[in-house]
Write an enzyme that holds these catalytic residues in place. Sequence first.
Site, PDB file in Angstrom:
ATOM      1  N   SER A  80       1.266  -1.302  -0.151  1.00 25.23           N
ATOM      2  CA  SER A  80       0.086   0.018  -0.463  1.00 25.23           C
ATOM      3  C   SER A  80       1.147   0.963   0.325  1.00 25.23           C
ATOM      4  O   SER A  80       2.162   1.019   0.552  1.00 25.23           O
ATOM      5  CB  SER A  80      -1.091   0.737   0.950  1.00 25.23           C
TER       6      SER A  80
ATOM      7  N   TYR B  33      -1.284  -0.806  10.219  1.00 24.62           N
ATOM      8  CA  TYR B  33      -1.627  -1.264   9.087  1.00 24.62           C
ATOM      9  C   TYR B  33      -0.500  -0.287   8.414  1.00 24.62           C
ATOM     10  O   TYR B  33       0.009  -1.931   7.290  1.00 24.62           O
ATOM     11  CB  TYR B  33      -2.730  -0.259   8.528  1.00 24.62           C
TER      12      TYR B  33
ATOM     13  N   LYS C 230       1.975  -3.291   5.887  1.00 22.13           N
ATOM     14  CA  LYS C 230       2.426  -3.125   4.481  1.00 22.13           C
ATOM     15  C   LYS C 230       3.755  -3.043   4.618  1.00 22.13           C
ATOM     16  O   LYS C 230       4.597  -3.279   3.010  1.00 22.13           O
ATOM     17  CB  LYS C 230       1.558  -1.943   3.945  1.00 22.13           C
TER      18      LYS C 230
HETATM   19  N1  LIG Z   1      -8.928  -0.213  -1.104  1.00 22.87           N
HETATM   20  C1  LIG Z   1      -7.799   0.280  -1.073  1.00 22.87           C
HETATM   21  O1  LIG Z   1      -7.585   1.876  -1.269  1.00 22.87           O
HETATM   22  C2  LIG Z   1      -6.073  -0.246  -1.114  1.00 22.87           C
HETATM   23  C3  LIG Z   1      -5.220   0.630  -0.717  1.00 22.87           C
HETATM   24  C4  LIG Z   1      -3.920   0.020  -0.304  1.00 22.87           C
HETATM   25  C5  LIG Z   1      -3.558  -1.301  -0.458  1.00 22.87           C
HETATM   26  N2  LIG Z   1      -4.919  -2.200  -0.625  1.00 22.87           N
HETATM   27  C6  LIG Z   1      -5.092  -3.516  -0.106  1.00 22.87           C
HETATM   28  O2  LIG Z   1      -5.339  -4.100  -1.237  1.00 22.87           O
HETATM   29  C7  LIG Z   1      -6.060  -5.657   0.035  1.00 22.87           C
HETATM   30  C8  LIG Z   1      -6.672  -5.976  -1.168  1.00 22.87           C
HETATM   31  O3  LIG Z   1      -7.555  -4.766  -0.570  1.00 22.87           O
HETATM   32  P1  LIG Z   1      -9.511  -4.830  -1.215  1.00 22.87           P
HETATM   33  O4  LIG Z   1      -9.432  -3.591  -1.246  1.00 22.87           O
HETATM   34  O5  LIG Z   1      -9.843  -5.300  -2.872  1.00 22.87           O
HETATM   35  O6  LIG Z   1     -10.428  -5.144  -0.013  1.00 22.87           O
HETATM   36  P2  LIG Z   1     -11.531  -6.053  -0.383  1.00 22.87           P
HETATM   37  O7  LIG Z   1     -11.663  -5.785   1.748  1.00 22.87           O
HETATM   38  O8  LIG Z   1     -12.781  -5.369  -1.317  1.00 22.87           O
HETATM   39  O9  LIG Z   1     -10.716  -7.828  -0.385  1.00 22.87           O
HETATM   40  C9  LIG Z   1      -9.924  -8.040   0.036  1.00 22.87           C
HETATM   41  C10 LIG Z   1     -10.302  -9.953   0.785  1.00 22.87           C
HETATM   42  O10 LIG Z   1      -9.250 -10.188   1.247  1.00 22.87           O
HETATM   43  C11 LIG Z   1     -10.757 -11.363   2.536  1.00 22.87           C
HETATM   44  N3  LIG Z   1     -10.228 -11.440   3.406  1.00 22.87           N
HETATM   45  C12 LIG Z   1      -9.272 -10.988   4.263  1.00 22.87           C
HETATM   46  N4  LIG Z   1      -9.019 -10.918   5.323  1.00 22.87           N
HETATM   47  C13 LIG Z   1      -8.991 -12.883   5.245  1.00 22.87           C
HETATM   48  C14 LIG Z   1      -7.919 -13.282   5.812  1.00 22.87           C
HETATM   49  N5  LIG Z   1      -7.856 -13.491   6.674  1.00 22.87           N
HETATM   50  N6  LIG Z   1      -8.297 -15.040   4.993  1.00 22.87           N
HETATM   51  C15 LIG Z   1      -8.343 -14.582   3.777  1.00 22.87           C
HETATM   52  N7  LIG Z   1      -8.876 -13.601   3.106  1.00 22.87           N
HETATM   53  C16 LIG Z   1      -9.142 -12.840   3.673  1.00 22.87           C
HETATM   54  C17 LIG Z   1     -11.785 -10.578   2.505  1.00 22.87           C
HETATM   55  O11 LIG Z   1     -12.565 -11.569   2.946  1.00 22.87           O
HETATM   56  C18 LIG Z   1     -11.695  -9.726   0.987  1.00 22.87           C
HETATM   57  O12 LIG Z   1     -12.739 -11.241   0.096  1.00 22.87           O
HETATM   58  C19 LIG Z   1      -5.713  -5.749   0.933  1.00 22.87           C
HETATM   59  O13 LIG Z   1      -4.980  -6.403   1.579  1.00 22.87           O
HETATM   60  C20 LIG Z   1      -5.344  -4.216   0.820  1.00 22.87           C
HETATM   61  O14 LIG Z   1      -5.690  -3.580   2.097  1.00 22.87           O
HETATM   62  C21 LIG Z   1      -6.737  -1.776  -0.509  1.00 22.87           C
END
Ligand SMILES: NC(=O)c1ccc[n+]([C@@H]2O[C@H](COP(=O)([O-])OP(=O)(O)OC[C@H]3O[C@@H](n4cnc5c(N)ncnc54)[C@H](O)[C@@H]3O)[C@@H](O)[C@H]2O)c1
Length: 292
Positions: free
Chosen positions: A147, A160, A164
């Site tokens: 991130s 968090y 990351k």
């Molecule tokens: N959305 C953003 O703005 C953003 C920004 C930077 C980084 N990220 C990172 O991107 C990645 C995906 O995030 P997203 O935005 O698609 O979120 P999201 O919540 O839509 O999807 C994340 C998925 O991970 C699954 N998950 C969570 N904990 C889990 C576990 N212990 N075991 C198995 N599955 C698990 C959830 O059920 C979910 O389906 C994450 O690592 C998040 O930190 C997201």
Amino acid sequence: MADNAVDEDNRVAVVTGGAGGIGRAAVERWLALGWSVVAADLNAERGAELLAEVDGGGRLLFVPVDVSIEEDMAGLIDTAVDRFGRLDAMFNNAGIGGAFGPITEQTVADWDATFAVNLRSVFLGTKHAARAMIAGGRPGAIVNTASVAALTGGGGPQAYSATKAGVVSLTKSTAVELAEHHVRVNAVCPGAVYTELLHRGDPEHTDSWRREIQPWPDRGDAAAIADVAIWLASDEARFVTGTSVVADGGLLAATPRLMDHDLSHMRSMSGIAWGTTGRRAEVRRLAPTPES
Ligand SMILES: NC(=O)c1ccc[n+]([C@@H]2O[C@H](COP(=O)([O-])OP(=O)(O)OC[C@H]3O[C@@H](n4cnc5c(N)ncnc54)[C@H](O)[C@@H]3O)[C@@H](O)[C@H]2O)c1
């Protein structure tokens, strides 16, 4: 086929967090490219939705896992190899926002749980994917979702952000270690991406700050991040390893925002400031524009 030559067909990817957001976008993209995909997620309901809504043509498998548990991750990789015969790409993507609130109020339990889901998971995914890739004797690619919060102090809650930053670091050390096996390891650092993790069911909620701090006018969407991950896992990126690619619509490039307080002032003049040299600044006033 020569040692480590790439077999173009029948490629296999495992995607954690594959039932939602960025992970699901990657699942759909890889399927469209003809790969077989194992989507793994804790949320079995979303997993069922994925299977109902996406026609994988026999190339899509959903496996319920908790990415913080080693047995689940070892079993996930074994399932992928048993079912599809090989492993080409591992996308360690699942994550949570985790612990929040003032640092003085954080509990050890919340801190540790955040690290278990966001960072231990990447260790476990890398460990077991690398094991399978090395045993398979073919090149492999591991992509981790970090991130922008890894790279700055203002991008997310403390735990968090620290997880990351750990993902970025683990990406580098494992890239160095696994290079001799032709296994590449890279990370993608998303900015604000309009998944449920960010908007929590209210997509309009974060629009105002997007307009204020993200230079790129369009929203970041899950597919835009999935495309970076898929490129990192592709042959086009065959010489790319140990790096973290920022995909953030210019968010980091625009920080810190020290210029903001007098942006309108800056738009009305140009010139050069000579610092503390004793030379006077040269200032050219600009003709007023409709916005100024
Ligand atoms: N959305 C953003 O703005 C953003 C920004 C930077 C980084 N990220 C990172 O991107 C990645 C995906 O995030 P997203 O935005 O698609 O979120 P999201 O919540 O839509 O999807 C994340 C998925 O991970 C699954 N998950 C969570 N904990 C889990 C576990 N212990 N075991 C198995 N599955 C698990 C959830 O059920 C979910 O389906 C994450 O690592 C998040 O930190 C997201």
